[in-house]
Design a protein around this motif. Structure first.
Motif, short mmCIF file in Angstrom:
data_model
loop_
_atom_site.label_atom_id
_atom_site.label_comp_id
_atom_site.label_asym_id
_atom_site.label_seq_id
_atom_site.Cartn_x
_atom_site.Cartn_y
_atom_site.Cartn_z
N PHE A 148 0.90 -1.44 0.07
CA PHE A 148 -0.04 0.18 -0.24
C PHE A 148 1.14 0.96 0.01
O PHE A 148 1.89 1.10 0.70
CB PHE A 148 -1.08 -0.46 1.00
CG PHE A 148 -0.43 0.18 2.45
CD1 PHE A 148 0.04 1.55 3.37
CD2 PHE A 148 0.32 -0.96 2.65
CE1 PHE A 148 0.18 1.70 4.51
CE2 PHE A 148 0.64 -1.62 4.31
CZ PHE A 148 0.81 0.64 5.33
N ARG A 149 0.11 2.34 -0.43
CA ARG A 149 1.13 3.10 -0.23
C ARG A 149 -0.06 4.42 -0.13
O ARG A 149 -1.28 4.78 -0.81
CB ARG A 149 2.02 4.04 -1.90
CG ARG A 149 0.90 3.74 -2.81
CD ARG A 149 1.89 3.50 -3.98
NE ARG A 149 1.15 4.03 -5.30
CZ ARG A 149 0.69 4.62 -5.78
NH1 ARG A 149 -0.13 6.27 -5.42
NH2 ARG A 149 -0.31 4.87 -6.81
N PRO A 150 0.36 5.68 0.03
CA PRO A 150 -0.88 6.90 -0.07
C PRO A 150 -0.67 7.29 -1.23
O PRO A 150 0.05 7.30 -2.01
CB PRO A 150 0.20 8.48 0.51
CG PRO A 150 1.78 7.92 1.00
CD PRO A 150 1.79 6.36 0.31
N VAL A 151 -2.14 7.88 -1.65
CA VAL A 151 -2.18 8.30 -3.45
C VAL A 151 -1.39 9.52 -3.59
O VAL A 151 -0.43 9.44 -5.22
CB VAL A 151 -3.84 8.88 -2.99
CG1 VAL A 151 -3.50 9.58 -4.45
CG2 VAL A 151 -4.54 7.92 -3.09
N LEU A 152 -0.90 9.94 -2.56
CA LEU A 152 -0.02 11.33 -2.70
C LEU A 152 0.41 11.36 -1.56
O LEU A 152 0.76 11.36 -0.62
CB LEU A 152 -0.52 13.11 -2.29
CG LEU A 152 -1.67 13.09 -3.78
CD1 LEU A 152 -1.97 14.15 -3.49
CD2 LEU A 152 -0.85 12.91 -5.28
N ASP A 153 2.39 10.99 -2.36
CA ASP A 153 3.54 11.02 -1.68
C ASP A 153 3.99 12.45 -0.64
O ASP A 153 5.76 12.30 -1.34
CB ASP A 153 4.37 10.12 -1.98
CG ASP A 153 5.12 9.63 -1.22
OD1 ASP A 153 4.85 9.52 0.16
OD2 ASP A 153 5.87 8.10 -1.39
N PHE A 154 3.31 13.82 -0.08
CA PHE A 154 3.81 14.20 0.14
C PHE A 154 3.50 14.48 2.04
O PHE A 154 1.99 13.81 1.91
CB PHE A 154 4.00 15.52 -0.58
CG PHE A 154 3.70 15.40 -2.25
CD1 PHE A 154 5.22 16.12 -2.31
CD2 PHE A 154 2.92 14.92 -3.14
CE1 PHE A 154 5.33 16.09 -3.30
CE2 PHE A 154 3.30 15.60 -4.50
CZ PHE A 154 4.76 15.94 -4.93
N PRO A 155 4.50 14.92 2.91
CA PRO A 155 3.42 14.45 4.19
C PRO A 155 2.45 15.36 4.48
O PRO A 155 1.96 15.52 4.64
CB PRO A 155 5.32 15.30 4.79
CG PRO A 155 6.18 15.07 3.73
CD PRO A 155 5.67 15.22 2.32
N PHE A 156 2.56 16.60 3.50
CA PHE A 156 1.48 17.32 3.67
C PHE A 156 0.09 17.25 3.13
O PHE A 156 -1.04 17.83 3.05
CB PHE A 156 1.28 19.37 3.42
CG PHE A 156 2.09 19.28 1.92
CD1 PHE A 156 0.88 19.72 0.92
CD2 PHE A 156 3.68 19.50 1.60
CE1 PHE A 156 1.12 19.59 0.21
CE2 PHE A 156 3.43 19.46 0.05
CZ PHE A 156 2.73 19.78 -0.35
N CYS A 157 -0.21 16.21 2.80
CA CYS A 157 -1.22 15.13 1.98
C CYS A 157 -0.99 14.09 2.51
O CYS A 157 -2.32 13.85 2.18
CB CYS A 157 -0.71 15.40 0.44
SG CYS A 157 -0.57 16.55 -0.87
N VAL A 163 -3.63 3.83 -1.43
CA VAL A 163 -3.59 2.97 -2.39
C VAL A 163 -2.94 1.37 -2.48
O VAL A 163 -1.91 1.30 -1.53
CB VAL A 163 -2.97 2.73 -4.21
CG1 VAL A 163 -2.72 1.95 -5.38
CG2 VAL A 163 -3.35 4.61 -4.88
N ILE A 164 -4.06 0.18 -2.54
CA ILE A 164 -3.65 -0.79 -1.76
C ILE A 164 -3.74 -1.55 -3.20
O ILE A 164 -4.63 -1.76 -3.88
CB ILE A 164 -4.66 -1.60 -0.92
CG1 ILE A 164 -4.19 -2.87 0.08
CG2 ILE A 164 -6.14 -1.60 -0.92
CD1 ILE A 164 -4.56 -3.48 1.34
#
Length: 184
Positions: A148-157, A163-164
Motif C-alpha cells: 500500500f502507499r498514500p495516493v499522494l506521497d507528500f507529508p502535507f497530503c 492505494v492498496i
C-alpha cells in the motif's frame, strides 16, 4: 534543493509497458453492498485474459473483495455518503496481473492508525472467536506480493487516500502469452 523530502516510489504505477493490455479504472460507491458488483466486474475483466486459469481468477476476485471491504470499512469511502472506491487492473510485467483499490482517505472519526496491516498478535482463542480481521491474511497468502502507499506521497497530503494493491503471477501468463479485450 528539494522543498519536500522525496523517497523514490516503489513499483506501483498504473502505466503498463507500451502495447501491454490495460483496463479503464472503475469507480464504485463506497458501500459494502457494492461488493457483488465489484466482484462481477473484475470477473468479466479477468475473463478477457484467455490464459488465466479459473482458480487464479477466483483468487484475484477474492482478494479484491477483501481490499474493497477494507476500503469501505476503514476509510472515508465508507463513512461519507458520497464516498467512492476506485479499482484498477493492469499487467505490470509479463506473467503478472495487478489489481488496486484506491480509497477516499482517512476517516474523520478515526482515532486509531488506519494503515493496512496483517493482524499477528492474536491467540488461538482470539482467532476462533474473531468475526473479522482475516482479509489481509487472505491477501498475504494468495497474492504473490501486495502493498500500500498514500495516493499522494507528500507529508502535507497525509490522509487523502490510500492505494492498496495485490499482484499475482501465474506461469501461463508467461509461457502462453496474454490475450485480452482490455482498453489500450
Amino acid at each position: 534543493m528539494a522543498i519536500v523530502p522525496h523517497t523514490p516510489a516503489l513499483d506501483h504505477t498504473n502505466s503498463p509497458p507500451e502495447n501491454a493490455p490495460r483496463w479503464e479504472c472503475r469507480v464504485y460507491p463506497g458501500q459494502l453492498s457494492q461488493i457483488s458488483r465489484v466482484r462481477a466486474d473484475l470477473a468479466v475483466d479477468l475473463d478477457r485474459m484467455t490464459n488465466l486459469p479459473v482458480e487464479a481468477r477466483e483468487e484475484v476476485v477474492l482478494c479484491l473483495s477483501e481490499m474493497f471491504a477494507n476500503a469501505c470499512e476503514h476509510s472515508c469511502s465508507g463513512e461519507d455518503p458520497d464516498g467512492r472506491v476506485v479499482r484498477t487492473l493492469d499487467l505490470p510485467r509479463p506473467g503478472a496481473v495487478r489489481v488496486s483499490i484506491i480509497d477516499d482517505g482517512t476517516r474523520t472519526s478515526s482515532t486509531t492508525d488506519t494503515v493496512p496491516k496483517v493482524p499477528r498478535r492474536r491467540t488461538r482463542k482470539d482467532w476462533d472467536e474473531a468475526e473479522r480481521g482475516r482479509g489481509l491474511l487472505i491477501l498475504d497468502h494468495l497474492a504473490t506480493r501486495w502493498g500500500f502507499r498514500p495516493v499522494l506521497d507528500f507529508p502535507f497530503c497525509a490522509g487523502l487516500g490510500t492505494v492498496i494493491w495485490a499482484e499475482f503471477t501465474h506461469p501461463t501468463l508467461v509461457s502462453g502469452g496474454v490475450t485480452c479485450g482490455g482498453v489500450r
